[in-house]
Design an enzyme around this catalytic site. Structure first.
Site, PDB file in Angstrom:
ATOM      1  N   LEU A  27     -36.506  83.488 -79.795  1.00 40.65           N
ATOM      2  CA  LEU A  27     -36.113  84.454 -78.769  1.00 40.65           C
ATOM      3  C   LEU A  27     -34.878  85.265 -79.142  1.00 40.65           C
ATOM      4  O   LEU A  27     -34.012  84.807 -79.884  1.00 40.65           O
ATOM      5  CB  LEU A  27     -35.849  83.723 -77.443  1.00 40.65           C
ATOM      6  N   HIS A  31     -36.496  89.394 -75.413  1.00 37.55           N
ATOM      7  CA  HIS A  31     -37.185  88.388 -74.605  1.00 37.55           C
ATOM      8  C   HIS A  31     -36.347  88.001 -73.381  1.00 37.55           C
ATOM      9  O   HIS A  31     -36.872  87.830 -72.281  1.00 37.55           O
ATOM     10  CB  HIS A  31     -37.431  87.113 -75.417  1.00 37.55           C
ATOM     11  N   SER A 179     -36.472  92.362 -82.957  1.00 43.02           N
ATOM     12  CA  SER A 179     -37.752  91.733 -83.258  1.00 43.02           C
ATOM     13  C   SER A 179     -37.435  90.414 -83.939  1.00 43.02           C
ATOM     14  O   SER A 179     -36.494  90.345 -84.752  1.00 43.02           O
ATOM     15  CB  SER A 179     -38.556  92.623 -84.219  1.00 43.02           C
TER      16      SER A 179
HETATM   17  P1  AMP Z   1     -43.132  88.531 -79.193  1.00 43.03           P
HETATM   18  O1  AMP Z   1     -42.454  87.207 -79.112  1.00 43.03           O
HETATM   19  O2  AMP Z   1     -42.620  89.409 -80.292  1.00 43.03           O
HETATM   20  O3  AMP Z   1     -44.638  88.421 -79.140  1.00 43.03           O
HETATM   21  O4  AMP Z   1     -42.734  89.314 -77.875  1.00 43.03           O
HETATM   22  C1  AMP Z   1     -42.901  88.747 -76.608  1.00 43.03           C
HETATM   23  C2  AMP Z   1     -42.615  89.804 -75.571  1.00 43.03           C
HETATM   24  O5  AMP Z   1     -41.291  90.294 -75.754  1.00 43.03           O
HETATM   25  C3  AMP Z   1     -43.545  91.018 -75.688  1.00 43.03           C
HETATM   26  O6  AMP Z   1     -43.878  91.458 -74.398  1.00 43.03           O
HETATM   27  C4  AMP Z   1     -42.687  92.016 -76.425  1.00 43.03           C
HETATM   28  O7  AMP Z   1     -43.045  93.360 -76.152  1.00 43.03           O
HETATM   29  C5  AMP Z   1     -41.318  91.699 -75.855  1.00 43.03           C
HETATM   30  N1  AMP Z   1     -40.284  92.176 -76.783  1.00 43.03           N
HETATM   31  C6  AMP Z   1     -40.171  91.905 -78.103  1.00 43.03           C
HETATM   32  N2  AMP Z   1     -39.132  92.586 -78.636  1.00 43.03           N
HETATM   33  C7  AMP Z   1     -38.587  93.319 -77.628  1.00 43.03           C
HETATM   34  C8  AMP Z   1     -37.489  94.228 -77.538  1.00 43.03           C
HETATM   35  N3  AMP Z   1     -36.748  94.537 -78.588  1.00 43.03           N
HETATM   36  N4  AMP Z   1     -37.230  94.782 -76.338  1.00 43.03           N
HETATM   37  C9  AMP Z   1     -37.991  94.483 -75.253  1.00 43.03           C
HETATM   38  N5  AMP Z   1     -39.030  93.627 -75.266  1.00 43.03           N
HETATM   39  C10 AMP Z   1     -39.330  93.051 -76.438  1.00 43.03           C
END
Ligand code: AMP
Length: 296
Positions: A27, A31, A179
């Site tokens: 995270l 997140h 990310s």
């Molecule tokens: P992930 O763990 O990368 O699959 O992301 C889980 C959730 O967090 C998804 O809905 C992503 O779009 C959101 N998310 C990931 N990176 C960001 C960010 N930099 N800003 C906002 N939401 C994010």
């Protein structure tokens, strides 16, 4: 019971209104912003932490995906999570699992075209999470703008009683979108990666100064990214926020999306245009270094 491993345990531990934040873990503040929003709106926030193998086309990408469940639990609880749902691959995909959810149209361009099968994996796991957890609301980042459109389509088409909410992109001070994959960037590639957001911000400025040629805007983004050594640009597209169909004219709410490889790390980013209000949403920059960079 804070950590739960099965859908039955999530449902019996959750009470009142339930907000779901699906994640693949490791995270960061992106997140955490979703979890904080969910905590404001709901009695119970369920954060799922599951590195979903079916959405990775490239097995080597899956192998190196960063994980640290203890760290995730602490961060998620601090941000307001009530339950962490960390299922095993066998729980999510038991022997004999056959159903695959395919979302048409909205999943075809951009990420769908460059990552074969990716959105089938996303749609299948999100469908399972929605039906297994039964949330009232689910929180997704606009960082993955096409994914948000896919999930909204899926929930509408299958009449799922879940409100799908999209939250702003959270960025490093430099502009780089947060990310989990950023942990694989060394100092130099992190600086190179900054060119993605810089190019999108330049495009936004150009739009706000009156440029209305989508072709020019895309070329502006492509040329500023391609001028940086070590970056392999995959696409630059303007697409409708609801249908995720690429557009050659500005109209309604749209996002300008890029995908590029920086060394071995594949990154995506976007900014959202509201052409009725003539505004561009660039997301939110952190005031200091993110927790991925050792900030607090
Ligand atoms: P992930 O763990 O990368 O699959 O992301 C889980 C959730 O967090 C998804 O809905 C992503 O779009 C959101 N998310 C990931 N990176 C960001 C960010 N930099 N800003 C906002 N939401 C994010």
């Amino acid at each position: 019971m804070t950590i739960v491993r099965t859908f039955a345990d999530v449902r019996s531990a959750a009470s009142g209104t339930v907000g779901l934040v699906p994640t693949m873990g490791f995270l960061h503040e992106g997140h955490l912003s979703l979890i904080e929003s969910a905590a404001k709106d709901n009695d119970t926030v369920v954060v799922s932490v599951f590195v979903n193998p079916t959405q990775f086309g490239d097995p080597s990408d899956l192998d190196v995906y960063p994980t640290d469940l203890d760290r995730d639990i602490e961060l998620a609880l601090d941000a307001g999570a009530g339950l962490i749902f960390a299922p095993s691959v066998d729980h999510m995909y038991p022997f004999g699992h056959r159903t695959v959810v395919t979302v048409g149209g909205v999943a075809d361009a951009m990420e769908g075209a460059h990552r074969t099968g990716h959105f089938d994996g996303v749609a299948t796991v999100v469908t399972k999470l929605f039906s297994g957890v039964q949330p009232d609301s689910a929180y997704f980042g606009k960082k993955d703008a096409q994914q948000l459109a896919v999930v909204r389509s899926l929930a509408a088409d299958l009449a799922m009683p879940v409100a799908v909410l999209g939250m702003p992109v959270i960025r490093e001070q430099s502009g780089l979108a947060l990310s989990s994959r950023n942990v694989h960037l060394d100092q130099q590639s992190r600086r190179s990666a900054d060119c993605l957001s810089a190019a999108l911000f330049r495009a936004a400025e150009s739009y706000l100064a009156g440029e209305r040629s989508v072709q020019h805007i895309r070329e502006l983004v492509a040329s500023s990214i391609s001028s940086v050594p070590g970056i392999d640009l995959e696409y630059v597209e303007l697409a409708d926020s609801t249908t995720a169909r690429p557009a050659m004219a500005f109209a309604g709410e749209q996002f300008l999306a890029v995908a590029a490889r920086v060394g071995n790390v594949r990154l995506i980013d976007n900014v959202t245009f509201d052409t009725d209000a003539t505004t561009v949403d660039l997301g939110i920059r952190l005031a200091g270094p993110s927790i991925l960079q050792g900030g607090s």
